[in-house]
Scaffold this active site. Structure first.
Site, short mmCIF file in Angstrom:
data_model
loop_
_atom_site.label_atom_id
_atom_site.label_comp_id
_atom_site.label_asym_id
_atom_site.label_seq_id
_atom_site.Cartn_x
_atom_site.Cartn_y
_atom_site.Cartn_z
N GLU A 41 -8.68 -4.27 7.46
CA GLU A 41 -8.67 -3.61 8.77
C GLU A 41 -9.92 -2.79 9.04
O GLU A 41 -10.30 -2.62 10.19
CB GLU A 41 -7.42 -2.75 8.95
CG GLU A 41 -7.37 -1.49 8.14
CD GLU A 41 -6.12 -0.67 8.40
OE1 GLU A 41 -5.74 -0.49 9.56
OE2 GLU A 41 -5.52 -0.19 7.42
N LYS B 154 -4.44 3.96 16.70
CA LYS B 154 -3.66 4.69 15.71
C LYS B 154 -2.16 4.59 15.93
O LYS B 154 -1.39 4.47 15.01
CB LYS B 154 -4.09 6.16 15.73
CG LYS B 154 -3.45 7.02 14.67
CD LYS B 154 -4.02 6.70 13.30
CE LYS B 154 -3.32 7.45 12.20
NZ LYS B 154 -3.47 6.75 10.91
N LYS C 10 -5.73 -2.57 3.88
CA LYS C 10 -6.73 -1.50 4.07
C LYS C 10 -8.13 -2.09 4.15
O LYS C 10 -8.92 -1.73 5.02
CB LYS C 10 -6.62 -0.51 2.90
CG LYS C 10 -6.99 0.87 3.19
CD LYS C 10 -5.90 1.71 3.80
CE LYS C 10 -5.10 1.09 4.88
NZ LYS C 10 -3.89 1.70 5.25
N TRP D 109 -6.36 0.68 25.05
CA TRP D 109 -6.28 -0.33 24.00
C TRP D 109 -5.80 -1.59 24.71
O TRP D 109 -4.66 -1.65 25.18
CB TRP D 109 -5.29 0.10 22.91
CG TRP D 109 -5.23 -0.86 21.78
CD1 TRP D 109 -6.08 -0.91 20.71
CD2 TRP D 109 -4.29 -1.92 21.60
NE1 TRP D 109 -5.71 -1.94 19.88
CE2 TRP D 109 -4.63 -2.57 20.40
CE3 TRP D 109 -3.20 -2.39 22.34
CZ2 TRP D 109 -3.91 -3.67 19.90
CZ3 TRP D 109 -2.49 -3.48 21.85
CH2 TRP D 109 -2.85 -4.10 20.65
N ARG E 43 -5.58 6.66 20.33
CA ARG E 43 -4.58 5.72 20.85
C ARG E 43 -5.21 4.44 21.38
O ARG E 43 -4.49 3.50 21.74
CB ARG E 43 -3.77 6.39 21.98
CG ARG E 43 -2.99 7.60 21.52
CD ARG E 43 -2.26 8.23 22.66
NE ARG E 43 -1.13 7.43 23.08
CZ ARG E 43 0.11 7.59 22.65
NH1 ARG E 43 0.36 8.54 21.77
NH2 ARG E 43 1.08 6.83 23.07
N CYS F 213 -3.01 3.45 24.21
CA CYS F 213 -3.60 3.96 25.42
C CYS F 213 -3.25 5.44 25.53
O CYS F 213 -2.12 5.83 25.30
CB CYS F 213 -3.13 3.25 26.69
SG CYS F 213 -3.51 1.51 26.72
N HIS G 215 0.42 -22.22 -6.03
CA HIS G 215 1.22 -23.11 -5.20
C HIS G 215 0.51 -23.45 -3.90
O HIS G 215 1.14 -23.75 -2.89
CB HIS G 215 2.60 -22.50 -4.95
CG HIS G 215 3.38 -22.35 -6.21
ND1 HIS G 215 3.94 -23.41 -6.87
CD2 HIS G 215 3.63 -21.26 -6.98
CE1 HIS G 215 4.53 -22.98 -7.98
NE2 HIS G 215 4.34 -21.67 -8.06
N ASN H 277 0.19 3.02 30.40
CA ASN H 277 0.29 2.69 28.98
C ASN H 277 1.55 1.86 28.82
O ASN H 277 2.60 2.24 29.32
CB ASN H 277 0.40 4.00 28.18
CG ASN H 277 0.69 3.75 26.71
OD1 ASN H 277 0.43 2.65 26.20
ND2 ASN H 277 1.20 4.76 26.03
N GLY H 278 1.45 0.72 28.14
CA GLY H 278 2.63 -0.12 27.92
C GLY H 278 2.33 -1.55 28.32
O GLY H 278 1.17 -1.94 28.43
N GLU I 36 -0.86 -3.61 0.35
CA GLU I 36 -1.42 -2.46 1.07
C GLU I 36 -2.95 -2.43 0.93
O GLU I 36 -3.68 -2.15 1.89
CB GLU I 36 -0.79 -1.17 0.56
CG GLU I 36 -1.42 0.13 1.04
CD GLU I 36 -1.47 0.26 2.56
OE1 GLU I 36 -0.84 -0.50 3.28
OE2 GLU I 36 -2.21 1.16 3.02
C1 F6R Z 1 -2.80 0.57 8.67
C2 F6R Z 1 -2.04 1.31 9.65
C3 F6R Z 1 -0.94 0.62 10.37
C4 F6R Z 1 0.27 1.56 10.52
C5 F6R Z 1 1.34 0.91 11.39
C6 F6R Z 1 2.58 1.76 11.49
O1 F6R Z 1 -3.74 1.38 8.05
O2 F6R Z 1 -2.31 2.45 9.91
O3 F6R Z 1 -0.56 -0.55 9.71
O4 F6R Z 1 0.76 1.86 9.27
O5 F6R Z 1 0.83 0.67 12.67
O6 F6R Z 1 2.27 2.99 12.05
P1 F6R Z 1 3.26 4.21 11.95
O7 F6R Z 1 3.32 4.60 10.50
O8 F6R Z 1 2.67 5.28 12.80
O9 F6R Z 1 4.60 3.74 12.44
#
Ligand code: F6R
Length: 608
Positions: free
Chosen positions: A488, A603, A485, A76, A27, A2, A504, A100-101, A481
């Site tokens: 998401e 983000k 990617k 968010w 955010r 947020c 398994h 926010n929170g 990873e």
């Molecule tokens: C995936 C992604 C998230 C962040 C995670 C941690 O592409 O961006 O999985 O990696 O939310 O975020 P940070 O690195 O900002 O602590």
């Protein structure tokens, strides 16, 4: 999560609030809204969806509205689905707030307010803040005292800004475990949940302490402690900050950020390479190399980078490393000892679970190191020592260049620790440093030139609703990873498996044309993973192998093979990650997804 903005000054507030929200939209972006003072009182305009929807309402009904003070929010959703009603600001009586929170005890507070006659309009936890504040304000007509009382009642995390109907052109703000800054600028005075919103106006801001209510007017900002006493917080001067250069000629931030990777790695290494050798503060190396165990704690992509780091540090320096998911670590910590050290990795430096885990360790007097990308962020400020990745601003929600920069910095750190523990000679360290600083950027650039072929592969492979990734050891860490990617941003169901584990249970899901992507590097396990790929091929899966060296057995087993040239086996994953980032990007585009702002995500994850 947020975005919050507040403004009071001598200029039109509405465009400033909207501008601030656009800078904070990373955010959260499922609804947005603003509230502002006008001659006829506080007006609230809010709408589900992106900020553009709120702007459209403003254009229609408030084309000529004049205001010099207001608050704004981009949401968010946590409690209550995205909707016009649940969008912030929320009003109760005389009080309008944005939050926010998460208010953990909102149900009991809501019941209490309902019993006193408040009618709630939203399903959010946030509205209870307005209701409580309104109740206390009616008792004593003192906004600061009312908000202090509200804080006493709230459990959870919050950053809040509030307007009181008869306190014209004044914004109040307070926080706990959630970022909120206050800034006095030539353009007017601001609250914001991230410095990025005011970066173009000032290099100084204040961080109100927890338990303090800040009062913002056009004249300045005052801070009041729990007894109403005035406080004077120390200003934070930003000596360095990431610069957002926009997305240039690229159609999306994500693509631009993938193309930034060679530079991100170079810039990150520049701080920590001296005369061709890794260079870190000796005190930091001393403490980490003497650790019984290093715990790496992070979330999501940062955690996946940490897993690469575990491989580097254990192999090069011989120090045991455990990687821990921050959200688990804070409630179910492993049995660590007083000689253990803790490394917290975060792109944003604001991730709630990572920050809370770090505070828990700091409180026990144990040694913490932050590895972050955002200068002055919470995690950077609160760690005993900080190492910066220099990836620059990462705007796309899916993390790309930060991952490669984190991996590069961990590799250099592992080399430095290896020299400290006597396991890596200076000659080897110099060679490996060169492979990282020159070899990896060159290898990444080569992958980037193959974007068209990667797009073609993504179109060929990502036609099914599910996709599986396989690998062993560090190949598995990259598989994890890559799976994250792809899922998401393309919304394809993806899972990563340690290649030997598939049979398994999960192999039951393999049927005709299910894509299986195997990551294969190094010689020790090559034949084993090829066998696992053959097992799924025998069950009619569509197999893609991404490898450092396409051997004939790989070509015979797979429907397609992509080779990533890399300067050294141990650096394959930092180079091959770029293949998977582009693969995810092209798949998401093909499926018509919003690449930079995938659904349900934000983000900076500042709630737990
Ligand atoms: C995936 C992604 C998230 C962040 C995670 C941690 O592409 O961006 O999985 O990696 O939310 O975020 P940070 O690195 O900002 O602590």
């Amino acid at each position: 999560m947020c975005g919050i903005i507040g403004y009071c000054g001598g200029n039109p507030a509405i465009p400033r609030l909207l501008n601030g929200l656009k800078k904070l939209e990373y955010r959260g972006y499922d609804s947005a809204g603003i509230a502002f003072f006008t001659e006829s009182g506080i007006v609230t305009v809010k709408a589900e969806g992106r900020i553009a929807n709120t702007e459209a309402l403003l254009r229609g009904d408030y084309e000529n509205a004049v205001s010099v003070c207001g608050i704004g929010h981009t949401r968010w959703a946590t409690t209550g689905r995205p909707s016009d009603f649940n969008a912030h600001p929320h009003r109760s009586g005389a009080v309008t707030i944005v939050h926010n929170g998460i208010i953990e005890n909102y149900k009991e507070l809501k019941a209490e307010c309902e019993a006193a006659g408040t009618v709630f309009r939203s399903q959010t936890d946030s509205e209870v803040i307005a209701a409580l504040a309104d109740g206390y304000y009616r008792e004593n007509a003192d906004p600061v005292a009312a908000l202090q009382k509200v804080m006493e009642r709230l459990k959870g995390s919050y950053a809040v800004t509030a307007l009181f109907e008869d306190r014209t052109n004044t914004v109040y703000g307070f926080r706990r475990d959630s970022p909120l800054i206050a800034a006095e600028t030539p353009d007017g005075n601001y609250f914001a949940s991230d410095y990025i919103a005011v970066k173009h106006l000032t290099d100084t801001y204040f961080l109100p302490e927890e338990g303090v209510v800040a009062e913002l007017t056009a004249r300045g900002i005052r801070y009041f402690g729990p007894q109403g006493e005035q406080r004077a917080p120390a200003p934070v001067t930003v000596t360095e900050s990431n610069r957002d250069d926009g997305k240039g000629d690229f159609p999306h931030y994500m693509l631009k950020e993938i193309f930034d990777i060679p530079e991100a790695i170079r810039n990150t290494c520049r701080d920590h390479v001296l005369e061709g050798l890794p260079s870190f503060d000796d005190g930091l190396l001393q403490r980490l190399s003497a650790a019984g165990r290093i715990y790496i704690v992070a979330c999501g992509t940062a955690l996946n980078a940490g897993k690469l780091g575990k491989g580097y540090i254990e192999r090069l320096a011989g120090i045991p490393v455990s990687c821990e998911t921050a959200s688990e670590f804070r409630y179910f910590p492993p049995l660590y000892g007083k000689n253990d050290c803790f490394v917290f990795i975060s792109q944003s430096g604001e991730t709630a679970d990572t920050a809370a885990s770090m505070r828990m360790i700091n409180a026990q007097g144990l040694y913490t190191v932050a590895l972050v990308n955002t200068p002055n962020s919470t995690i950077a400020r609160e760690a005993a020592d900080v190492l910066y990745t220099r990836a620059g601003v990462e705007t796309a929600v899916a993390s790309t260049k930060a991952y490669n920069a984190q991996g590069a910095l961990l590799f250099l750190l592992a080399l430095a620790l290896g020299m400290k523990t006597g396991r890596v000679s200076a000659a080897d360290a110099a060679r490996k440093t060169g492979e990282l600083t020159d070899g990896v950027p060159a290898a990444v650039r080569k992958v980037l030139t193959e974007s068209a072929r990667i797009r073609e592969l993504s179109h060929r492979f990502c036609t099914a609703p599910s996709c599986f990734f396989l690998g062993r050891g560090p190949d598995f860490f990259l598989a994890e990873e890559s799976s994250l990617k792809l899922k998401e941003i393309s919304y394809i169901h993806c899972e990563a498996y340690a290649a030997g584990e598939l049979k398994h249970g999960t192999i039951a899901l393999i049927e005709k044309d299910v894509p299986v992507i195997a990551v294969i590097s190094g010689e020790t396990i090559r034949a084993k993973t090829i066998n696992n790929a053959a097992e799924v091929k025998a069950r009619s899966a569509k197999v893609l192998i991404v490898t450092d060296r396409a051997v004939p057995e790989e070509r015979e087993t797979a429907d397609a093979v992509f080779t990533v040239d890399c300067p050294a086996e141990e650096l394959f994953h930092l180079c091959a990650a770029v293949f998977f980032q582009l693969f995810a990007y092209h798949t998401a585009l093909l499926r018509g997804c919003d690449v930079d702002k995938p659904r349900n995500l934000a983000k900076s994850v500042t709630v737990e």
